[in-house]
Design a protein around this motif. Structure first.
Motif, PDB file in Angstrom:
ATOM      1  N   THR A 154       0.833  -1.204   0.000  1.00 30.07           N
ATOM      2  CA  THR A 154       0.000   0.000   0.000  1.00 30.07           C
ATOM      3  C   THR A 154       0.868   1.255   0.000  1.00 30.07           C
ATOM      4  N   CYS A 159       1.957   5.937  -1.882  1.00 25.38           N
ATOM      5  CA  CYS A 159       2.911   7.039  -1.671  1.00 25.38           C
ATOM      6  C   CYS A 159       4.008   7.080  -2.729  1.00 25.38           C
ATOM      7  N   GLU A 178       0.039  13.273   7.865  1.00 30.40           N
ATOM      8  CA  GLU A 178      -0.477  13.471   6.506  1.00 30.40           C
ATOM      9  C   GLU A 178       0.639  13.518   5.478  1.00 30.40           C
ATOM     10  N   SER A 179       1.888  13.627   5.948  1.00 32.26           N
ATOM     11  CA  SER A 179       3.032  13.610   5.029  1.00 32.26           C
ATOM     12  C   SER A 179       4.190  12.889   5.696  1.00 32.26           C
ATOM     13  N   LEU A 195      -1.762   8.979   2.226  1.00 35.46           N
ATOM     14  CA  LEU A 195      -3.211   8.862   2.130  1.00 35.46           C
ATOM     15  C   LEU A 195      -3.777   8.137   3.352  1.00 35.46           C
ATOM     16  N   PRO A 196      -5.026   8.441   3.722  1.00 41.96           N
ATOM     17  CA  PRO A 196      -5.655   7.746   4.864  1.00 41.96           C
ATOM     18  C   PRO A 196      -5.608   6.227   4.730  1.00 41.96           C
ATOM     19  N   ILE A 197      -5.758   5.709   3.497  1.00 40.79           N
ATOM     20  CA  ILE A 197      -5.748   4.250   3.313  1.00 40.79           C
ATOM     21  C   ILE A 197      -4.393   3.655   3.678  1.00 40.79           C
ATOM     22  N   ARG A 199      -2.288   5.021   5.920  1.00 39.53           N
ATOM     23  CA  ARG A 199      -2.183   5.093   7.385  1.00 39.53           C
ATOM     24  C   ARG A 199      -2.976   3.970   8.038  1.00 39.53           C
ATOM     25  N   ARG A 200      -4.163   3.685   7.496  1.00 37.06           N
ATOM     26  CA  ARG A 200      -4.982   2.610   8.066  1.00 37.06           C
ATOM     27  C   ARG A 200      -4.295   1.258   7.911  1.00 37.06           C
ATOM     28  N   ASP A 203      -1.492   1.132  10.408  1.00 30.34           N
ATOM     29  CA  ASP A 203      -2.036   1.005  11.774  1.00 30.34           C
ATOM     30  C   ASP A 203      -2.500  -0.421  12.054  1.00 30.34           C
TER      31      ASP A 203
END
Length: 308
Positions: A154, A159, A178-179, A195-197, A199-200, A203
């Motif tokens: 991902t 990224c 965010e960066s 991107l949020p995806i 980070r998820r 996590d």
């Protein structure tokens, strides 16, 4: 047979490599390749002239010497791309040596390697890139390893990271905001949005991972807790692409290519994409315009009513 290299030539080579490492920030892999390529050239000259090549003989290299070197490489079965790389290293060394010793390196600088057809990146379609991430996660028996592999892929796609950059993340880089500041090839720094995806995905992996993300430890761990070997990501990607029926070009690096191509297709600015990818030269990024044109022409041929 081992040929003796003159101490002066060997010292000059090491001094140049030290300068290349310090001034240009070249990686150790690049320095190793430079050393091997220039050493090969000096060894050739030593054999070609049947005597060690000190600084004075190196300064007297002729056009026939250069032609003989390139013919030697061809005779060894060296491909055009590799030949161009070796010649580029020799020219860089001679630029430095000529300035130091005060001679004109014309014969070396005028040498031309055979042209080669530059391979264009082979990106995945958007749905294939998403399917790759989902399928990678299902390859592992352990849920934390599946989450780890999905998080890595991902980051490559979301990224535009190189696999070495993703695996180079340390605990001190967490939590991702965010960066993200990335130090890429040649020590070149860049800031990439996360991107949020992505980070998820990270996590989820961190929540399942049995190893604590210590500041100096790698974020991505192998099964026994050591740094994750990039070969494992290559293997799991290969298994996923076989399962999905994707071509052999669907590699981890193809996810980075897909990131760039999909941004360009969505109207992304070429200069901005260059910065996001960390390319030193815009010409490297411009390869994606050719990829996108090929895609557009295929769409045109398949859908335009006048194209048939």
């Amino acid at each position: 047979m081992t040929l003796e290299i003159s101490p002066a030539a060997r010292d000059a080579l090491e001094s140049w490599l030290t300068a290349a490492r310090a001034l240009k920030g070249n990686s150790e892999n690049t320095i190793t390749a430079y050393r091997a390529d220039v050493l090969e050239f000096i060894v050739f000259l030593t054999s070609h002239h049947a005597e060690p090549q000190g600084l004075a003989p190196l300064a007297r290299v002729t056009t026939p010497d250069m032609r003989a070197f390139l013919a030697h490489l061809r005779g060894q079965g060296v491909g055009s791309r590799t030949m161009a790389r070796k010649l580029s290293a020799v020219k860089s060394f001679y630029r430095w040596l000529a300035e130091l010793e005060g001679f004109e390196p014309t014969a070396v600088m005028m040498a031309r390697a055979p042209k080669f057809q530059k391979k264009l990146p082979r990106p995945l379609a958007e749905d294939a890139a998403k399917a790759m991430i989902d399928t990678v996660e299902m390859q592992a028996a352990d849920s934390w390893i599946g989450a780890r592999d999905a998080a890595v892929v991902t980051l490559l796609y979301g990224c535009g990271l190189r696999i070495s950059e993703a695996l180079g993340l340390r605990g001190r880089d967490l939590p991702l905001g965010e960066s993200l500041r990335i130090v890429g090839k040649g020590g070149k720094e860049r800031i990439v949005p996360v991107l949020p995806i992505a980070r998820r995905a990270l996590d989820t992996y961190l929540r399942l991972c049995p190893y604590d993300p210590e500041p100096d430890a790698p974020v991505f761990r192998g099964k026994r807790g050591g740094a994750l070997n990039p070969r494992l990501i290559q293997k799991v990607t290969e298994a996923a692409r076989l399962q999905l029926g994707l071509p052999a070009t669907a590699t981890p690096h193809a996810m980075r290519h897909s990131f760039a191509t999909h941004l360009l297709a969505a109207g992304g600015d070429l200069r901005a994409i260059q910065e996001l990818l960390g390319h030193a030269s815009l010409s490297t990024t411009q390869a994606y315009t050719s990829v996108d044109e090929v895609h557009l022409m295929k769409v045109y041929a398949a859908t335009h009513p006048k194209a048939g």
